[in-house]
Design an enzyme around this catalytic site. Structure first.
Site, PDB file in Angstrom:
ATOM      1  N   HIS A 141     -11.068  -6.012  -1.096  1.00 39.06           N
ATOM      2  CA  HIS A 141     -10.206  -5.642   0.034  1.00 39.06           C
ATOM      3  C   HIS A 141     -10.156  -6.710   1.113  1.00 39.06           C
ATOM      4  CE1 HIS A 141      -9.279  -3.785   3.936  1.00 39.06           C
ATOM      5  NE2 HIS A 141      -8.439  -3.036   3.240  1.00 39.06           N
TER       6      HIS A 141
ATOM      7  N   HIS B   9      -7.317  -9.507   1.513  1.00 38.30           N
ATOM      8  CA  HIS B   9      -6.857  -9.630   2.904  1.00 38.30           C
ATOM      9  C   HIS B   9      -7.747 -10.654   3.594  1.00 38.30           C
ATOM     10  CE1 HIS B   9      -5.647  -5.165   2.569  1.00 38.30           C
ATOM     11  NE2 HIS B   9      -4.520  -5.765   2.917  1.00 38.30           N
TER      12      HIS B   9
ATOM     13  N   HIS C  72       0.894  -1.161   0.000  1.00 40.01           N
ATOM     14  CA  HIS C  72       0.000   0.000   0.000  1.00 40.01           C
ATOM     15  C   HIS C  72       0.933   1.211   0.000  1.00 40.01           C
ATOM     16  CE1 HIS C  72      -3.192  -2.746   1.205  1.00 40.01           C
ATOM     17  NE2 HIS C  72      -2.512  -3.094   2.274  1.00 40.01           N
TER      18      HIS C  72
ATOM     19  N   GLN D 221       0.947   4.205   2.545  1.00 35.31           N
ATOM     20  CA  GLN D 221       1.305   3.982   3.952  1.00 35.31           C
ATOM     21  C   GLN D 221       2.789   4.254   4.231  1.00 35.31           C
ATOM     22  OE1 GLN D 221      -0.336   0.257   5.409  1.00 35.31           O
ATOM     23  NE2 GLN D 221      -2.373   0.774   4.694  1.00 35.31           N
TER      24      GLN D 221
ATOM     25  N   HIS E  37      -2.054 -12.314   4.435  1.00 40.43           N
ATOM     26  CA  HIS E  37      -1.914 -12.531   5.894  1.00 40.43           C
ATOM     27  C   HIS E  37      -2.285 -13.959   6.300  1.00 40.43           C
ATOM     28  CE1 HIS E  37      -0.846  -8.424   6.165  1.00 40.43           C
ATOM     29  NE2 HIS E  37      -2.059  -7.969   5.913  1.00 40.43           N
TER      30      HIS E  37
ATOM     31  N   TYR F   6      -6.256   1.219  -2.621  1.00 39.07           N
ATOM     32  CA  TYR F   6      -7.676   1.445  -2.316  1.00 39.07           C
ATOM     33  C   TYR F   6      -8.021   2.913  -2.121  1.00 39.07           C
ATOM     34  CZ  TYR F   6      -5.797   1.189   2.479  1.00 39.07           C
ATOM     35  OH  TYR F   6      -5.045   1.366   3.611  1.00 39.07           O
TER      36      TYR F   6
ATOM     37  N   ASP G 197       3.674  -4.499   2.516  1.00 38.55           N
ATOM     38  CA  ASP G 197       2.402  -4.074   3.085  1.00 38.55           C
ATOM     39  C   ASP G 197       2.404  -2.641   3.629  1.00 38.55           C
ATOM     40  OD1 ASP G 197      -0.132  -4.039   4.093  1.00 38.55           O
ATOM     41  OD2 ASP G 197       0.088  -5.680   5.494  1.00 38.55           O
TER      42      ASP G 197
ATOM     43  N   ARG H 152      -5.117   1.704  12.558  1.00 38.73           N
ATOM     44  CA  ARG H 152      -5.891   2.010  11.355  1.00 38.73           C
ATOM     45  C   ARG H 152      -6.505   3.409  11.434  1.00 38.73           C
ATOM     46  NH1 ARG H 152     -11.195  -1.078   8.917  1.00 38.73           N
ATOM     47  NH2 ARG H 152     -12.153   0.056  10.641  1.00 38.73           N
TER      48      ARG H 152
HETATM   49 ZN    ZN Z   1      -2.545  -4.919   3.319  1.00 33.35          ZN
END
Ligand code: ZN
Length: 461
Positions: free
Chosen positions: A211, A237, A64, A67, A274, A127, A325, A88
């Site tokens: 997602h 995910h 992502h 991030q 994950h 996203y 990630d 989050r």
């Molecule tokens: Zn992720």
């Protein structure tokens, strides 16, 4: 441009280690021939001689990009018990600030770091689609296209995974204000997806990314898969957090992986990101499905997610690959090292992810080849590693590094992954051309400066 040749003293091919290898590449940088044990005459043909140890570049199966702007900035206790969900909330606040130009600068910095750390391809699970008010940009795919442009500009390979995100929780809960930049229905999503498709070049890949089970429902995903029939890879995910598993059971009576396997046909075209909280039956289902487990050990550790059960996966000859990630760490060696260390800490054993029949039990080579295989499937490559027809993307390791003083290539890979780390990468080649030389990219300074200015701007907002 005509055919290009590179000569390597040692290289890891799909068949194992090989010496004195002449790589022949076509104009697109694809391997058109590989001569193992080349003669002096063949060696003389080469445009360049590579004397370090070459290994295939690692696909990063889960990123992502946005991030990256908060990596390391959520490591301060709030005074409450912090967890994934509190992280989050911090992340949602940060991404409110990011527009297309900022995303480009952040992604370009990140993809440069990936190249420097041994990743030669990235699957971008994007996203953040809409503007700050939750409205579509003129081009609905604007944000994914910014990432694509950043990848092209630094030279890393790219798999676009535009994300399907509709709901705020299981049972089709309404999305929250913090999620307004992500939300699409089937029609908007397919429009966005086609806009990405229009922009791609032949060597770039486009998949689908629901997602999570929290963010979609069965009808929506079925409709999207029908509209985009045959498209793969498909990433989701799954079972990252215990609360997510409990919520899924409350809603459906089933755990997430069991629910997914029951309602969709999961095969080698899928990547389950994950997959840290599975019961035994789900572990067997995942291992035998052919799907890749997309593991991100440094993020999973940072977010307090959990540990993947590698023993059951290995018994099933299951696939796995690695991703960066949340970008808390961007390093092939660190992901692989922590994948093995997690198993050692939980089982009180050593050398868990190894095959005693192959590579004399060397953990490093086994881990590396498994992650190449899973990463290749997850990124949608038709081939694995440095095979004829594959792109000539590879990393050259410095065999004179003080932490790599060993006599054979398997030991060298162990030393790189478990001890030397990123500092032992001397060069990185994409499409047979050097993009990182002694740790540096030709546009390094400009990329870093732009990134720093962007971060300062975001801090002031
Ligand atoms: Zn992720």
């Amino acid at each position: 441009m005509s055919t290009r040749y590179l000569w390597c003293s040692s290289i890891l091919l799909p068949t194992g280690w090989a010496e004195s290898v002449l790589l022949e590449m076509d104009v697109d940088g694809k391997l058109s021939n590989i001569v193992v044990g080349s003669t002096e005459q063949q060696k003389a043909l080469a445009d360049e001689h590579i004397t370090g140890v070459a290994v295939p570049g690692m696909p990063n199966l889960h990123s992502h990009a946005h991030q990256r702007a908060m990596a390391g900035l959520a490591e301060r206790s709030s005074g409450e018990q912090d967890n994934f969900w509190s992280w989050r909330s911090v992340m949602y606040q940060m991404l409110e600030q990011i527009g297309p130009d900022q995303l480009y600068d952040i992604a370009r910095m990140l993809y440069l770091e990936m190249l420097q750390a041994g990743y030669t391809h990235v699957a971008e699970f994007q996203y953040l689609h809409h503007d700050r008010n939750g409205n579509m940009y003129d081009n609905p795919a604007e944000m994914t296209l910014q990432c694509l442009q950043a990848a092209r500009d630094v030279g890393i390979g790219f798999t676009a995974l535009p994300v399907l995100y509709r709901y705020g929780g299981f049972n089709s809960l309404p999305s929250t204000k913090g999620q307004s930049r992500f939300v699409t229905g089937c029609e908007d999503y397919c429009l966005l997806w086609h806009k990405v498709a229009e922009a791609l070049k032949s060597n770039e890949i486009l998949g689908i990314a629901p997602h999570s089970l929290r963010a979609i429902d069965q009808t929506l995903l079925s409709e999207v898969l029908k509209q985009l029939e045959g498209v793969h890879p498909i990433h989701i995910h799954i079972a990252e957090q215990k609360k997510e598993v409990e919520d899924c059971v409350d809603w459906s009576g089933m755990r997430p992986v069991a629910w997914l396997m029951e309602h969709f046909e999961i095969d080698h075209q899928w990547c389950l990101i994950h997959a840290t909280h599975l019961d035994y039956a789900e572990k067997i289902q995942l291992g035998t499905s052919g799907a890749t487990a997309g593991l991100c050990p440094t993020t999973e550790a940072n977010l307090g997610d959990g540990l993947f059960d590698m023993q059951v996966s290995l018994e099933q000859d299951g696939r796995f690959g690695i991703g960066s990630d949340s970008q808390i760490s961007v390093s092939v060696t660190e992901e692989l090292r922590w994948m093995e260390y997690g198993q050692r800490l939980s089982l009180h054993q050593r050398n868990v992810i190894a095959d005693h029949k192959k590579h004399n039990g060397h953990c490093g080579t086994f881990l590396y080849q498994k992650a190449i295989s899973g990463g290749s499937a997850a990124c949608g490559f038709p081939l694995e590693g440095l095979a004829i027809g594959a792109t000539a993307n590879f990393v050259v390791l410095d065999k004179d590094h003080p932490r790599m003083a060993v006599d054979d290539c398997d030991s060298l890979l162990d030393s790189w992954i478990f001890s030397a780390g990123d500092s032992a990468i001397s060069c990185v080649y994409i499409n047979g051309r050097k993009v990182i030389n002694q740790g540096q990219h030709t546009a390094q300074e400009e990329i870093v400066n732009r990134f720093q200015n962007t971060l300062n701007q975001l801090k002031q907002n």
